[in-house]
Design an enzyme around this catalytic site. Structure first.
Site, PDB file in Angstrom:
ATOM      1  N   LYS A  14      42.716  31.345  29.260  1.00  0.00           N
ATOM      2  CA  LYS A  14      41.301  32.150  28.713  1.00  0.00           C
ATOM      3  C   LYS A  14      41.143  32.626  27.615  1.00  0.00           C
ATOM      4  O   LYS A  14      42.238  33.339  27.241  1.00  0.00           O
ATOM      5  CB  LYS A  14      41.012  32.744  30.798  1.00  0.00           C
ATOM      6  CG  LYS A  14      41.532  34.329  30.296  1.00  0.00           C
ATOM      7  CD  LYS A  14      40.749  34.652  31.183  1.00  0.00           C
ATOM      8  CE  LYS A  14      41.170  36.821  31.053  1.00  0.00           C
ATOM      9  NZ  LYS A  14      41.406  36.718  32.529  1.00  0.00           N
TER      10      LYS A  14
ATOM     11  N   SER B 259      37.221  41.191  39.126  1.00  0.00           N
ATOM     12  CA  SER B 259      35.692  42.154  39.106  1.00  0.00           C
ATOM     13  C   SER B 259      34.842  41.543  38.888  1.00  0.00           C
ATOM     14  O   SER B 259      33.806  41.156  39.808  1.00  0.00           O
ATOM     15  CB  SER B 259      36.011  43.091  37.662  1.00  0.00           C
ATOM     16  OG  SER B 259      35.344  43.706  37.390  1.00  0.00           O
TER      17      SER B 259
HETATM   18  C1  R5P Z   1      42.535  40.494  33.208  1.00  0.00           C
HETATM   19  O1  R5P Z   1      43.244  40.307  32.243  1.00  0.00           O
HETATM   20  C2  R5P Z   1      42.799  40.361  34.733  1.00  0.00           C
HETATM   21  O2  R5P Z   1      44.194  39.864  34.694  1.00  0.00           O
HETATM   22  C3  R5P Z   1      41.812  39.760  35.222  1.00  0.00           C
HETATM   23  O3  R5P Z   1      42.009  38.174  34.972  1.00  0.00           O
HETATM   24  C4  R5P Z   1      40.400  40.299  34.674  1.00  0.00           C
HETATM   25  O4  R5P Z   1      40.405  41.802  34.772  1.00  0.00           O
HETATM   26  C5  R5P Z   1      39.612  39.508  35.987  1.00  0.00           C
HETATM   27  O5  R5P Z   1      38.259  39.944  35.596  1.00  0.00           O
HETATM   28  P1  R5P Z   1      36.292  39.264  35.346  1.00  0.00           P
HETATM   29  O6  R5P Z   1      36.833  38.862  37.442  1.00  0.00           O
HETATM   30  O7  R5P Z   1      35.955  40.038  35.352  1.00  0.00           O
HETATM   31  O8  R5P Z   1      37.045  37.915  35.294  1.00  0.00           O
END
Ligand code: R5P
Length: 291
Positions: free
Chosen positions: A188, A220
């Site tokens: 990603k 999040s």
């Molecule tokens: C990022 O490196 C974390 O491991 C999570 O993938 C990230 O914090 C997820 O955030 P969100 O739900 O806002 O995409």
């Protein structure tokens, strides 16, 4: 050992008390009219080994300040050793300067925790285990994978564990091996200005008839898992489940996940969750095992 429940514990202090057969007491806390926190330790801790439980979920800044106040007070009152259990460590994702001039927030938080008398720090699933080295005392890390894989086993028949980025691969591997399932990761990119997530296509992967479980440390905004879920369905997935240690679920994250076809959301009690649709597993046994 004296076990003290801080101002935010999500019941982990009570569970630890039962598992370890030690009594627990709650810190005294109120909010002054101007919004500041009042803290009082209601028992004598002189020459005792104290274990304090305090998570730093929302409102993070308040829970952190209260953690600083409780820790220094316990040591000021003569505790021989202070172990602090932080089930969710706030600010852990800002672990480097993604853009010039940014604060490395987790470094500052851990430096402050090093200054308030904490001898040993227990953190559940920090965003990156190496970032915890900013803390200057003893560190123990808890990975509550057993509880997550137990729940995944109950909910799936043909599981495939998918890490939503390369950094999440080791977690996916451990959970997949526990389940005897296959696993992989996708790549990603996040736009550092808008926060939007873009997942790269994987031309050769097939997820036909799989119950895909997307496993991450944090959910999040739900952007990462929603994009991963859409990709999983496009690759033939039968169903998609989201599992994360820390379910922050900011704004409309849950709706976003549901719209992307996520059938179940599994999280743990490191973060407060009141939504009855979310499956919450208690990770206290994993914490007890490192104490
Ligand atoms: C990022 O490196 C974390 O491991 C999570 O993938 C990230 O914090 C997820 O955030 P969100 O739900 O806002 O995409």
């Amino acid at each position: 050992m004296i076990l003290i429940g801080g101002t935010a514990t999500n019941g982990i202090d009570d569970s630890l008390s039962k598992i370890l057969s030690v009594p627990s007491v709650k810190v005294e806390n109120k909010i002054f009219p101007d919004g500041e926190s009042y803290i009082r330790i209601p028992i004598s801790v002189k020459n005792e080994e104290v274990v304090l439980v305090q998570t730093t979920d929302y409102p993070q800044d308040k829970h952190l300040i209260e953690l600083f106040l409780m820790s220094e007070t316990i040591k000021d009152l003569g505790a021989k050793k202070l172990t602090v259990i932080v089930p969710y460590l706030a600010y852990s994702r800002q672990d480097r300067r993604f853009k010039d001039g940014e604060a490395v927030s987790v470094k500052t938080i851990l430096h402050l925790l090093s200054e308030v008398g904490i001898d040993s720090l227990v953190v559940v699933e920090p965003h990156k285990p190496e970032e915890i080295s900013h803390f200057r005392g003893e560190i123990k890390i808890v990975h509550p994978y057993i509880q997550l894989s137990r729940k995944i086993r109950e909910l799936t028949t043909n599981p495939f564990i998918l890490a939503p980025d390369r950094g999440a691969l080791e977690r996916a591997r451990q959970i997949a091996e526990d389940l005897g399932a296959s696993y992989s990761y996708i790549e990603k990119e996040r736009d550092r200005n808008t926060g939007e997530v873009r997942i790269k296509d994987i031309p050769n992967m097939t997820l036909k008839d799989k119950d895909v479980v997307i496993v991450d440390d944090i959910i999040s905004t739900g952007g990462t898992v929603a994009q991963a879920s859409k990709l999983a369905y496009s690759l033939g997935a039968k169903s998609v489940i989201a599992a994360a240690v820390h379910l922050l679920l900011s704004n409309n994250a849950k709706e976003r996940l549901v719209q992307a076809g996520v059938k179940n959301i599994i999280g743990t009690n490191t973060v407060k969750t009141e939504d009855k649709d979310i499956i919450v597993v208690d990770i206290s046994y994993s914490i007890a095992s490192v104490l």
